[in-house]
Design a protein around this motif. Sequence first.
Motif, mmCIF file in Angstrom:
data_model
loop_
_atom_site.group_PDB
_atom_site.id
_atom_site.type_symbol
_atom_site.label_atom_id
_atom_site.label_comp_id
_atom_site.label_asym_id
_atom_site.label_seq_id
_atom_site.Cartn_x
_atom_site.Cartn_y
_atom_site.Cartn_z
ATOM 1 N N VAL A 77 -14.238 -17.557 -5.185
ATOM 2 C CA VAL A 77 -13.841 -16.397 -5.980
ATOM 3 C C VAL A 77 -12.321 -16.381 -6.070
ATOM 4 O O VAL A 77 -11.631 -16.610 -5.078
ATOM 5 C CB VAL A 77 -14.362 -15.088 -5.335
ATOM 6 C CG1 VAL A 77 -13.791 -13.864 -6.034
ATOM 7 C CG2 VAL A 77 -15.878 -15.057 -5.356
ATOM 8 N N LYS A 78 -11.831 -16.101 -7.268
ATOM 9 C CA LYS A 78 -10.396 -15.958 -7.460
ATOM 10 C C LYS A 78 -10.031 -14.484 -7.301
ATOM 11 O O LYS A 78 -10.536 -13.622 -8.024
ATOM 12 C CB LYS A 78 -9.977 -16.464 -8.836
ATOM 13 C CG LYS A 78 -8.476 -16.428 -9.033
ATOM 14 C CD LYS A 78 -8.064 -16.997 -10.368
ATOM 15 C CE LYS A 78 -6.556 -16.915 -10.513
ATOM 16 N NZ LYS A 78 -6.149 -17.234 -11.872
ATOM 17 N N ALA A 79 -9.157 -14.212 -6.373
ATOM 18 C CA ALA A 79 -8.730 -12.838 -6.092
ATOM 19 C C ALA A 79 -7.764 -12.335 -7.163
ATOM 20 O O ALA A 79 -7.236 -13.112 -7.961
ATOM 21 C CB ALA A 79 -8.063 -12.784 -4.715
ATOM 22 N N ASP A 80 -7.532 -11.030 -7.141
ATOM 23 C CA ASP A 80 -6.571 -10.402 -8.044
ATOM 24 C C ASP A 80 -5.156 -10.472 -7.503
ATOM 25 O O ASP A 80 -4.187 -10.475 -8.260
ATOM 26 C CB ASP A 80 -6.918 -8.923 -8.260
ATOM 27 C CG ASP A 80 -8.280 -8.713 -8.870
ATOM 28 O OD1 ASP A 80 -8.638 -9.479 -9.787
ATOM 29 O OD2 ASP A 80 -8.989 -7.790 -8.423
ATOM 30 N N THR A 81 -5.042 -10.472 -6.178
ATOM 31 C CA THR A 81 -3.724 -10.412 -5.540
ATOM 32 C C THR A 81 -3.791 -11.028 -4.151
ATOM 33 O O THR A 81 -4.866 -11.157 -3.575
ATOM 34 C CB THR A 81 -3.221 -8.945 -5.469
ATOM 35 O OG1 THR A 81 -1.860 -8.930 -5.060
ATOM 36 C CG2 THR A 81 -4.047 -8.108 -4.527
ATOM 37 N N MET A 82 -2.640 -11.350 -3.638
ATOM 38 C CA MET A 82 -2.514 -11.854 -2.275
ATOM 39 C C MET A 82 -2.243 -10.674 -1.343
ATOM 40 O O MET A 82 -1.586 -9.701 -1.745
ATOM 41 C CB MET A 82 -1.352 -12.854 -2.182
ATOM 42 C CG MET A 82 -1.451 -14.035 -3.131
ATOM 43 S SD MET A 82 -2.767 -15.164 -2.692
ATOM 44 C CE MET A 82 -2.137 -15.792 -1.145
ATOM 45 N N PHE A 83 -2.697 -10.781 -0.113
ATOM 46 C CA PHE A 83 -2.494 -9.711 0.867
ATOM 47 C C PHE A 83 -1.025 -9.282 0.928
ATOM 48 O O PHE A 83 -0.708 -8.096 0.868
ATOM 49 C CB PHE A 83 -2.981 -10.156 2.257
ATOM 50 C CG PHE A 83 -2.629 -9.170 3.327
ATOM 51 C CD1 PHE A 83 -3.396 -8.036 3.518
ATOM 52 C CD2 PHE A 83 -1.514 -9.366 4.134
ATOM 53 C CE1 PHE A 83 -3.052 -7.105 4.498
ATOM 54 C CE2 PHE A 83 -1.168 -8.446 5.108
ATOM 55 C CZ PHE A 83 -1.944 -7.320 5.287
ATOM 56 N N GLU A 84 -0.138 -10.266 1.045
ATOM 57 C CA GLU A 84 1.279 -9.938 1.238
ATOM 58 C C GLU A 84 1.931 -9.323 0.000
ATOM 59 O O GLU A 84 3.014 -8.735 0.093
ATOM 60 C CB GLU A 84 2.081 -11.163 1.711
ATOM 61 C CG GLU A 84 1.866 -12.409 0.920
ATOM 62 C CD GLU A 84 0.619 -13.208 1.327
ATOM 63 O OE1 GLU A 84 0.227 -14.070 0.534
ATOM 64 O OE2 GLU A 84 0.028 -12.956 2.382
ATOM 65 N N ASP A 85 1.261 -9.386 -1.146
ATOM 66 C CA ASP A 85 1.811 -8.816 -2.377
ATOM 67 C C ASP A 85 1.291 -7.409 -2.685
ATOM 68 O O ASP A 85 1.764 -6.765 -3.623
ATOM 69 C CB ASP A 85 1.505 -9.730 -3.564
ATOM 70 C CG ASP A 85 2.192 -11.079 -3.453
ATOM 71 O OD1 ASP A 85 3.266 -11.153 -2.810
ATOM 72 O OD2 ASP A 85 1.653 -12.062 -4.000
ATOM 73 N N LEU A 86 0.331 -6.946 -1.919
ATOM 74 C CA LEU A 86 -0.294 -5.653 -2.206
ATOM 75 C C LEU A 86 0.511 -4.510 -1.597
ATOM 76 O O LEU A 86 0.889 -4.553 -0.430
ATOM 77 C CB LEU A 86 -1.727 -5.637 -1.655
ATOM 78 C CG LEU A 86 -2.566 -4.420 -2.025
ATOM 79 C CD1 LEU A 86 -2.757 -4.315 -3.540
ATOM 80 C CD2 LEU A 86 -3.920 -4.496 -1.333
ATOM 81 N N ASP A 87 0.760 -3.488 -2.396
ATOM 82 C CA ASP A 87 1.441 -2.285 -1.935
ATOM 83 C C ASP A 87 0.370 -1.303 -1.444
ATOM 84 O O ASP A 87 -0.297 -0.646 -2.239
ATOM 85 C CB ASP A 87 2.251 -1.675 -3.078
ATOM 86 C CG ASP A 87 2.957 -0.392 -2.678
ATOM 87 O OD1 ASP A 87 2.870 0.023 -1.500
ATOM 88 O OD2 ASP A 87 3.594 0.206 -3.563
#
Length: 182
Positions: free
Chosen positions: A50-60
């Motif tokens: 599955v391709k995620a929407d965002t990376m953990f470190e980029d999420l606010d």
Amino acid sequence: MKKIAVHLADGFEEIEAISIIDVLRRAEFDVDVVSMNKSMEVNGAHDITVKADTMFEDLDYTNIDMIVLPGGVSGARNLQAHEGLQKQILDFHASDKPLGAICAAPLVFGNLGLLEGKTATCYPGFESELKGAEISENTVVQSGTIVTGKGAGVAIHFALKIVEMFKGKEVADDLGKKMIVV
């Protein structure tokens, strides 16, 4: 619009993740699929990527209303090992922001001590890791701001419980009827 972050680590249970994401989006939540990997692609327990929407470190996380953890034994263990996620979960809990986990993933909350005095459920065999919890045989359990589910077969019901938490039982029941679930 409520914003929910569904976290995927290698070994996640695909039925749980996709069912939760789908139901929440049908209920018009803003859902971020978060990769816990070093890439946007996350490999499930049954070789579905599955391709995620965002990376953990980029999420606010200041904009997130709920953290959700799909299970899968390897996926749950990988989520548990992620120190950044542990910190976010502890911050959410301290702020009384909702948390959800299904299958083996409630072990993350249990091993962080968040289930003390709460009622919870999980995939059979992981009960000992729900430290301090009263174990329920119910398939989906809400105890305060924490929702837990037993496994893949109840992923839609688990997601509908999240809908109910934020939008009420009537909205959740209506969606369940449209999906021929209830």
